[in-house]
Design a protein around this motif. Structure first.
Motif, PDB file in Angstrom:
ATOM      1  N   SER A  37       0.858  -1.166  -0.137  1.00 23.04           N
ATOM      2  CA  SER A  37       0.120  -0.032  -0.155  1.00 23.04           C
ATOM      3  C   SER A  37       0.937   1.351   0.055  1.00 23.04           C
ATOM      4  N   LYS A  39      -0.624   4.269  -0.138  1.00 17.21           N
ATOM      5  CA  LYS A  39      -1.610   5.177   0.440  1.00 17.21           C
ATOM      6  C   LYS A  39      -1.115   6.314   1.544  1.00 17.21           C
ATOM      7  N   GLN A  41      -2.329   9.799   4.156  1.00 17.74           N
ATOM      8  CA  GLN A  41      -3.341  10.681   4.483  1.00 17.74           C
ATOM      9  C   GLN A  41      -2.729  11.722   5.457  1.00 17.74           C
ATOM     10  N   GLN A  46      -7.398  11.913   2.208  1.00 19.56           N
ATOM     11  CA  GLN A  46      -6.430  10.494   1.699  1.00 19.56           C
ATOM     12  C   GLN A  46      -6.227  10.298   0.351  1.00 19.56           C
ATOM     13  N   PHE A  47      -5.015   9.747   0.055  1.00 16.09           N
ATOM     14  CA  PHE A  47      -4.541   9.901  -1.329  1.00 16.09           C
ATOM     15  C   PHE A  47      -3.935   8.655  -1.578  1.00 16.09           C
ATOM     16  N   GLU A  48      -4.142   8.177  -2.787  1.00 21.23           N
ATOM     17  CA  GLU A  48      -3.718   6.648  -3.406  1.00 21.23           C
ATOM     18  C   GLU A  48      -2.336   6.580  -3.620  1.00 21.23           C
ATOM     19  N   MET A  49      -1.483   7.694  -3.512  1.00 23.25           N
ATOM     20  CA  MET A  49      -0.014   7.705  -3.656  1.00 23.25           C
ATOM     21  C   MET A  49       0.453   8.946  -2.740  1.00 23.25           C
ATOM     22  N   GLY A  72      -4.676   9.892  -7.906  1.00 24.04           N
ATOM     23  CA  GLY A  72      -4.699   9.536  -6.693  1.00 24.04           C
ATOM     24  C   GLY A  72      -3.601  10.516  -5.986  1.00 24.04           C
ATOM     25  N   HIS A 334       2.282   5.766 -13.070  1.00 18.42           N
ATOM     26  CA  HIS A 334       1.924   4.416 -12.869  1.00 18.42           C
ATOM     27  C   HIS A 334       2.249   3.422 -14.021  1.00 18.42           C
ATOM     28  N   ASP A 361       3.799  -1.062   4.042  1.00 16.28           N
ATOM     29  CA  ASP A 361       3.210   0.460   3.691  1.00 16.28           C
ATOM     30  C   ASP A 361       4.164   1.366   3.803  1.00 16.28           C
TER      31      ASP A 361
END
Length: 374
Positions: A37, A39, A41, A46-49, A72, A334, A361
């Motif tokens: 992950s 992610k 925050q 919250q952001f995907e990257m 993201g 990506h 993470d």
């Protein structure tokens, strides 16, 4: 134990390391990259990257901020740039991209200064931020400390989600006999939005910025691809050591404040995926990217990259540099990558590095072993 070395009989200095000087070390465990992950925050967002688009006109327009948000990340618009000085800055961006001459051409610098001389229009600040908000992504805008008092009410009224105060160096205690200084602690206390401030590149200044109530601290100055701050001002702090120092301030501030966490955001000097990996390994929670994103086909700079330092009206300390184009914004972030130099699929590379070293993470990955490998 001291890490200072003798420079001469009258001065000692601490040895500091850049991101190029270090490497991460694989551990006994590996993972599937799909199980990792990335992610991130900050506050309620919250952001995907862990990627923030730097507030630079060559990198972020309202359109690219929206595109980055949908991919993201978080795009930050420079609210002192071309987008708030011109109703339609496309012709200006085209002219900058078409300027002739080498990187160090004084005529290019003069023309940049002229193009950035029109006044900032508050109504355009409102309009640009509204465009981003209408797309349904998080809205972030940036002002320098010197302009914050003048325009922050306009920015907040426009509905910004995250407010960035960004300069070459930002301190919690600015002293001036000529102007009223921005009281960061009071300013942040009175705002209802999270504030990211910086740059800072040492333990003590970062700790003082954290005590103002900032949600995040930007780390670094003088190390970006388009800046000449080291040559013009003699200021530079190698990023690996700077991030580690500020991460130590975050740790100590957590103890001091009873658990309040301030995000450390590496800003500058990360032109490849390997640099991003090592910045997080040194303790960064996220990275603010300029040069790396300027290579996207959608970037407003059209393959050229410059920052606010390049058009400073009194003391320019940056250049317009040609970064080229390596793919779309989606490919830069990506993939798929078609280059083997770390300029594409930045997040895929981060995932693979985390998987190769056995971490699932970003917070875990900050504990990865590193070594000095010049």
């Amino acid at each position: 134990m001291t890490y200072e070395i003798e420079i001469g009989r009258g001065k000692r200095g601490r040895r500091a390391y850049s991101l190029d000087d270090i490497a991460i070390v694989p551990s006994r465990r590996t993972r599937d990259p799909k199980d990792v992950s990335v992610k991130w925050q900050i506050d309620a967002y919250q952001f995907e990257m862990p990627v923030i688009g730097a507030p630079m006109d060559s990198v972020m327009s309202p359109e690219t901020a929206i595109a980055l948000g949908k991919l993201g990340g978080l795009g930050v618009l420079d609210l002192e740039g071309l987008w708030t000085r011109y109703e339609d800055p496309q012709s200006v961006l085209d002219e900058i991209a078409a300027l002739e001459g080498s990187v160090v051409n004084p005529e290019t610098t003069l023309r940049l200064q002229q193009l950035y001389s029109p006044p900032i229009q508050p109504e355009l600040i409102t309009q640009r931020l509204a465009e981003i908000r209408a797309a349904g992504v998080s809205v972030a805008g940036s002002l320098t400390p010197g302009r914050t008092q003048e325009f922050y009410k306009t920015v907040v009224a426009a509905g910004v989600d995250i407010f960035v105060i960004r300069g070459t160096t930002v301190s919690a205690e600015h002293v001036s006999k000529n102007t009223e200084s921005l009281n960061l602690k009071q300013f942040i206390y009175e705002l209802d939005v999270p504030v990211i401030v910086g740059g800072a590149a040492g333990y003590t200044p970062a700790l003082h910025l954290m005590r103002t109530g900032a949600a995040g601290v930007l780390v670094g100055f003088g190390g970006g691809a388009s800046t000449t701050t080291r040559r013009a001002l003699g200021i530079r702090s190698p990023m690996a050591s700077a991030i580690s120092d500020v991460a130590a301030a975050r740790r100590d501030y957590m103890d001091e404040s009873g658990g309040r966490y301030v995000h450390v955001i590496a800003d500058g000097g990360m032109g490849s995926s390997g640099d991003i990996v090592k910045a997080i390994a040194m303790g960064a929670d996220a990275v603010m990217l300029g040069a790396a994103l300027s290579r996207a086909a959608e970037a407003p700079g059209q393959g050229w990259h410059w920052g606010a330092e390049a058009h400073h009206q009194e003391l320019p300390r940056g250049h317009r540099v040609n970064m080229g184009t390596v793919g779309t914004l989606a490919e830069v972030l990506h993939g798929p990558a078609h280059q083997a130099d770390g300029t594409s699929n930045l997040i895929g590379a981060l995932r693979r590095s985390m998987a190769t070293t056995g971490y699932s993470d970003l917070k875990e990955f900050q504990r990865v072993e590193v070594l000095v490998s010049p």
